[in-house]
Scaffold this active site. Structure first.
Site, PDB file in Angstrom:
ATOM      1  N   ASP A 157      56.642  32.670  37.588  1.00  0.00           N
ATOM      2  CA  ASP A 157      57.675  32.222  36.709  1.00  0.00           C
ATOM      3  C   ASP A 157      57.859  33.213  35.553  1.00  0.00           C
ATOM      4  O   ASP A 157      58.521  32.732  34.762  1.00  0.00           O
ATOM      5  CB  ASP A 157      57.788  30.763  36.707  1.00  0.00           C
ATOM      6  CG  ASP A 157      56.469  30.241  35.911  1.00  0.00           C
ATOM      7  OD1 ASP A 157      55.621  30.963  35.902  1.00  0.00           O
ATOM      8  OD2 ASP A 157      56.317  29.018  35.691  1.00  0.00           O
ATOM      9  N   LYS A 163      60.325  25.343  29.884  1.00  0.00           N
ATOM     10  CA  LYS A 163      61.447  25.297  30.746  1.00  0.00           C
ATOM     11  C   LYS A 163      61.338  24.106  31.558  1.00  0.00           C
ATOM     12  O   LYS A 163      60.480  23.447  31.687  1.00  0.00           O
ATOM     13  CB  LYS A 163      61.463  26.540  31.787  1.00  0.00           C
ATOM     14  CG  LYS A 163      60.341  26.549  32.694  1.00  0.00           C
ATOM     15  CD  LYS A 163      60.525  27.442  33.946  1.00  0.00           C
ATOM     16  CE  LYS A 163      59.468  27.499  34.772  1.00  0.00           C
ATOM     17  NZ  LYS A 163      59.225  26.097  35.733  1.00  0.00           N
TER      18      LYS A 163
END
Length: 290
Positions: A153, A29
């Site tokens: 995350d 990401k």
């Protein structure tokens, strides 16, 4: 150097080789904007950022085994192999379900400690793969709760869609943001930046404008508005970061930024651009956004 088109397997594909073996492709990401808004009483920081998935992937194979084993190839991963996040993910589920032992092999391609979330993706895709392989029938919300126990995350990779991230970076709000059709170049110069170093130059503050509002504007307007708070102090200390960003803009990038706490820099382009010779000494990846 790792460079080439996107993995032909979708980043969230789960592929059964047979009913007992599974291969998944954990994807990286990027952070589009990152604000450090507050120092918390627990020692952590509140942050705001947009998390956006990209198709730079690792490959993870899970197969039955008489005992729990784990091997890693590709990029070197420091530490005891049996202490990595994938094995921790296995033990997390095994504590609640009678999982059999597995042989886990990770082919590591996403740079480590690069602001790309590769380790978190590997852990969460382990949860998702075991859920399917062992037919645990866990919902996305249940997987999110397990993922939260592995890292701030990790839960992002359960749904793997663009989100506005806030609090410690572990709370998410869906974002209607699409960069489909844009080309992206991701350049990792291999500069290791510790968490302590990244935060040393930070003074928490509220941003002047809401990141969600800025990201609704055309991408050409992001250059001076969508800011990563870590970038300026780290670029002063590591000029290579600023140099890469400048080269991306010179090559025609619509927007370029450092991701996470560094040192990886990415740029979005309208079309595929032949600038690869500028980054032959770096670990680089390019592809088209989906």
């Amino acid at each position: 150097m790792e460079m080439g088109p996107i993995n032909p397997a979708c980043s969230i594909t789960i592929k059964n080789l047979d009913k007992h073996t599974m291969v998944v492709f954990p994807n990286a990401k990027i952070n589009i904007g990152l604000h450090i808004t507050q120092k918390r009483s627990d020692g952590y920081h509140n942050v705001e950022s947009c998390f956006y998935p990209i198709d730079w992937t690792d490959a993870l194979e899970i197969a039955p085994s008489e005992r729990l084993t784990c091997t890693i190839s590709g990029m070197e991963v420091p530490g005891n192999v049996m202490d990595n996040l994938c094995i921790r993910a296995y033990h997390l589920l095994r504590a609640d379900y009678n999982l059999p032992p597995i042989d886990l092999h990770l082919l590591k391609a996403i740079p480590i400690g690069a602001g790309l979330g590769g380790g978190s993706a590997d852990a969460t895709f382990t949860l998702k793969a075991l859920n399917k392989l062992e037919q645990l029938n866990l919902s996305e919300e249940a997987l999110i709760q397990y993922a939260r126990q592995l890292g701030s995350d990790c839960a992002f990779f359960v749904k793997n869609k663009p989100v506005f991230s806030f609090h410690k970076g572990d709370e998410f709000e869906p974002m209607d943001l699409s960069l489909k059709g844009r080309w992206i170049a991701v350049i990792n110069p291999g500069i290791h930046i510790s968490t302590a170093e990244a935060y040393a130059g930070i003074r928490p503050r509220r941003p002047a404008c809401d990141l969600r509002d800025i990201l609704k504007t055309p991408i050409q307007e992001w250059k001076d508005q969508v800011i990563n708070d870590f970038e300026a102090p780290l670029a002063r200390k590591h000029p290579t970061i600023a140099q890469i960003k400048a080269q991306l803009y010179e090559a025609g990038a619509l927007y370029a930024s450092m991701t996470g706490s560094g040192s990886t820099v990415y740029g979005f382009f309208e079309n595929e651009t032949n600038f690869y010779s500028s980054f032959v000494n770096y670990n680089s990846w390019y592809g088209i956004m989906k």
